[in-house]
Design a protein around this motif. Structure first.
Motif, PDB file in Angstrom:
ATOM      1  N   SER A  37       0.808  -1.148  -0.131  1.00  0.00           N
ATOM      2  CA  SER A  37      -0.064   0.372  -0.098  1.00  0.00           C
ATOM      3  C   SER A  37       1.233   1.460  -0.309  1.00  0.00           C
ATOM      4  N   TRP A  38       0.201   2.881  -0.632  1.00  0.00           N
ATOM      5  CA  TRP A  38       1.545   3.097  -0.319  1.00  0.00           C
ATOM      6  C   TRP A  38       1.084   3.962   1.134  1.00  0.00           C
ATOM      7  N   ALA A  39       2.912   4.390   1.057  1.00  0.00           N
ATOM      8  CA  ALA A  39       3.189   5.514   2.293  1.00  0.00           C
ATOM      9  C   ALA A  39       3.957   6.602   1.630  1.00  0.00           C
ATOM     10  N   PRO A  40       4.287   7.476   3.057  1.00  0.00           N
ATOM     11  CA  PRO A  40       5.062   8.563   2.657  1.00  0.00           C
ATOM     12  C   PRO A  40       6.537   7.877   1.916  1.00  0.00           C
ATOM     13  N   VAL A  41       6.927   8.643   0.667  1.00  0.00           N
ATOM     14  CA  VAL A  41       8.397   8.643   0.853  1.00  0.00           C
ATOM     15  C   VAL A  41       8.733   9.990   1.192  1.00  0.00           C
ATOM     16  N   THR A  42      10.449   9.957   1.401  1.00  0.00           N
ATOM     17  CA  THR A  42      11.332  10.672   1.027  1.00  0.00           C
ATOM     18  C   THR A  42      11.964  11.291   0.120  1.00  0.00           C
ATOM     19  N   PRO A  43      11.002  12.257   0.192  1.00  0.00           N
ATOM     20  CA  PRO A  43      12.078  13.511  -1.512  1.00  0.00           C
ATOM     21  C   PRO A  43      13.304  13.250  -2.068  1.00  0.00           C
ATOM     22  N   LEU A  44      13.538  12.941  -2.944  1.00  0.00           N
ATOM     23  CA  LEU A  44      15.073  13.518  -3.526  1.00  0.00           C
ATOM     24  C   LEU A  44      15.661  14.776  -3.998  1.00  0.00           C
ATOM     25  N   PRO A  45      15.816  15.157  -4.061  1.00  0.00           N
ATOM     26  CA  PRO A  45      16.221  16.873  -4.392  1.00  0.00           C
ATOM     27  C   PRO A  45      17.281  16.591  -5.578  1.00  0.00           C
ATOM     28  N   ASN A  46      16.792  17.412  -6.675  1.00  0.00           N
ATOM     29  CA  ASN A  46      16.925  17.185  -8.087  1.00  0.00           C
ATOM     30  C   ASN A  46      16.646  15.815  -8.730  1.00  0.00           C
ATOM     31  N   ALA A  47      15.530  14.877  -7.985  1.00  0.00           N
ATOM     32  CA  ALA A  47      14.941  13.766  -9.018  1.00  0.00           C
ATOM     33  C   ALA A  47      14.405  13.751  -9.632  1.00  0.00           C
ATOM     34  N   PRO A  48      14.232  13.116 -11.701  1.00  0.00           N
ATOM     35  CA  PRO A  48      13.751  13.446 -12.294  1.00  0.00           C
ATOM     36  C   PRO A  48      11.804  13.867 -11.141  1.00  0.00           C
ATOM     37  N   CYS A  49      10.933  14.195 -12.071  1.00  0.00           N
ATOM     38  CA  CYS A  49       9.807  14.908 -11.575  1.00  0.00           C
ATOM     39  C   CYS A  49       9.048  12.855 -11.267  1.00  0.00           C
ATOM     40  N   PHE A  50       8.897  12.318 -12.311  1.00  0.00           N
ATOM     41  CA  PHE A  50       8.234  11.210 -11.712  1.00  0.00           C
ATOM     42  C   PHE A  50       9.139  10.109 -11.170  1.00  0.00           C
ATOM     43  N   VAL A  51       9.849  10.714 -10.164  1.00  0.00           N
ATOM     44  CA  VAL A  51      10.499   9.744  -8.990  1.00  0.00           C
ATOM     45  C   VAL A  51      10.230  10.787  -8.155  1.00  0.00           C
ATOM     46  N   ARG A  52       8.577  10.113  -6.809  1.00  0.00           N
ATOM     47  CA  ARG A  52       8.465  10.460  -6.443  1.00  0.00           C
ATOM     48  C   ARG A  52       9.683  10.954  -4.472  1.00  0.00           C
ATOM     49  N   GLY A  53      10.197  10.135  -5.000  1.00  0.00           N
ATOM     50  CA  GLY A  53      10.790   9.871  -3.605  1.00  0.00           C
ATOM     51  C   GLY A  53      12.034   8.231  -3.674  1.00  0.00           C
ATOM     52  N   VAL A  54      11.324   8.136  -2.056  1.00  0.00           N
ATOM     53  CA  VAL A  54      12.753   6.765  -1.530  1.00  0.00           C
ATOM     54  C   VAL A  54      11.837   5.984  -0.288  1.00  0.00           C
ATOM     55  N   ILE A  55      12.133   4.652  -0.583  1.00  0.00           N
ATOM     56  CA  ILE A  55      11.175   4.724   0.807  1.00  0.00           C
ATOM     57  C   ILE A  55      12.464   3.490   0.864  1.00  0.00           C
ATOM     58  N   ASN A  56      12.019   3.422   2.188  1.00  0.00           N
ATOM     59  CA  ASN A  56      13.216   1.702   3.186  1.00  0.00           C
ATOM     60  C   ASN A  56      12.678   0.276   3.158  1.00  0.00           C
ATOM     61  N   LEU A  57      12.700  -0.426   2.438  1.00  0.00           N
ATOM     62  CA  LEU A  57      11.808  -2.072   2.587  1.00  0.00           C
ATOM     63  C   LEU A  57      13.220  -2.448   2.596  1.00  0.00           C
ATOM     64  N   ARG A  58      13.111  -2.559   4.364  1.00  0.00           N
ATOM     65  CA  ARG A  58      13.803  -4.132   4.861  1.00  0.00           C
ATOM     66  C   ARG A  58      14.955  -4.009   4.397  1.00  0.00           C
ATOM     67  N   GLY A  59      15.924  -2.481   4.752  1.00  0.00           N
ATOM     68  CA  GLY A  59      16.890  -1.720   4.697  1.00  0.00           C
ATOM     69  C   GLY A  59      17.536  -2.110   3.556  1.00  0.00           C
ATOM     70  N   ASN A  60      16.746  -1.696   2.528  1.00  0.00           N
ATOM     71  CA  ASN A  60      16.979  -1.076   0.935  1.00  0.00           C
ATOM     72  C   ASN A  60      16.377   0.454   0.547  1.00  0.00           C
ATOM     73  N   VAL A  61      17.212   0.740   0.275  1.00  0.00           N
ATOM     74  CA  VAL A  61      17.042   1.896  -0.291  1.00  0.00           C
ATOM     75  C   VAL A  61      16.062   2.237  -1.782  1.00  0.00           C
ATOM     76  N   ILE A  62      15.023   1.925  -1.817  1.00  0.00           N
ATOM     77  CA  ILE A  62      14.041   1.070  -3.145  1.00  0.00           C
ATOM     78  C   ILE A  62      13.599   3.257  -3.465  1.00  0.00           C
TER      79      ILE A  62
END
Length: 155
Positions: A37-62
């Motif tokens: 399910s959707w969960a808030p993401v951590t935005p990344l500065p200067n990322a392409p507009c379609f990259v909403r950010g990243v999540i931590n999935l069991r120790g991996n940044v996705i």
């Protein structure tokens, strides 16, 4: 226009179907790792507009790719109702933010149609072919092109 990747059309495909802006798309279920399910993401500065950010999935940044923005150039307004399909492409994990996952079905090789020959259609680079299921036209996604930052698919 580039020729669709023929390797996607040579063999039957077990496909996961999801919707983006009311249109059905699918990809090889073997590329899927999980649906969340959707969960808030951590935005990344200067990322392409379609990259909403990243999540931590069991120790991996996705990274999370908003497929509505990637294919159509605009964000869907109600993120809480959307889901993230975690996929693996070229050994890397990413999340695809889609409206909903709707089905899993088998596609026979002979049921995959070529794309129409329309010059200059960038979005077609992300689709290897078309098929139908339950009277719906479904685009078969090429993840390598979805993640290709050199191509603007939302033109």
């Amino acid at each position: 226009m580039t020729t669709p990747n023929p390797s996607h059309r040579k063999a039957p495909l077990k496909a996961l179907v999801f919707s983006i802006n009311g249109q059905a798309y699918c990809l090889d279920i073997m590329l899927m790792r999980e649906i969340r399910s959707w969960a808030p993401v951590t935005p990344l500065p200067n990322a392409p507009c379609f990259v909403r950010g990243v999540i931590n999935l069991r120790g991996n940044v996705i990274p999370i790719v908003d497929m509505s923005m990637r294919l159509y150039g605009h964000h869907y307004s109600d993120e809480a109702s959307r889901v993230v399909a975690i996929v693996e492409c070229d050994g890397k994990y990413s999340g695809l933010l889609v409206d909903e996952v709707t089905d899993i079905f088998d596609i026979a090789a002979e049921n995959i149609q070529d794309l129409p020959d329309i010059t200059g259609a960038q979005t077609f680079k992300a689709i290897s072919g078309l098929t139908t299921h339950d009277d719906k036209m479904i685009g078969i996604l090429r993840l390598d092109e979805v993640f290709n930052l050199d191509v603007d698919l939302a033109q």
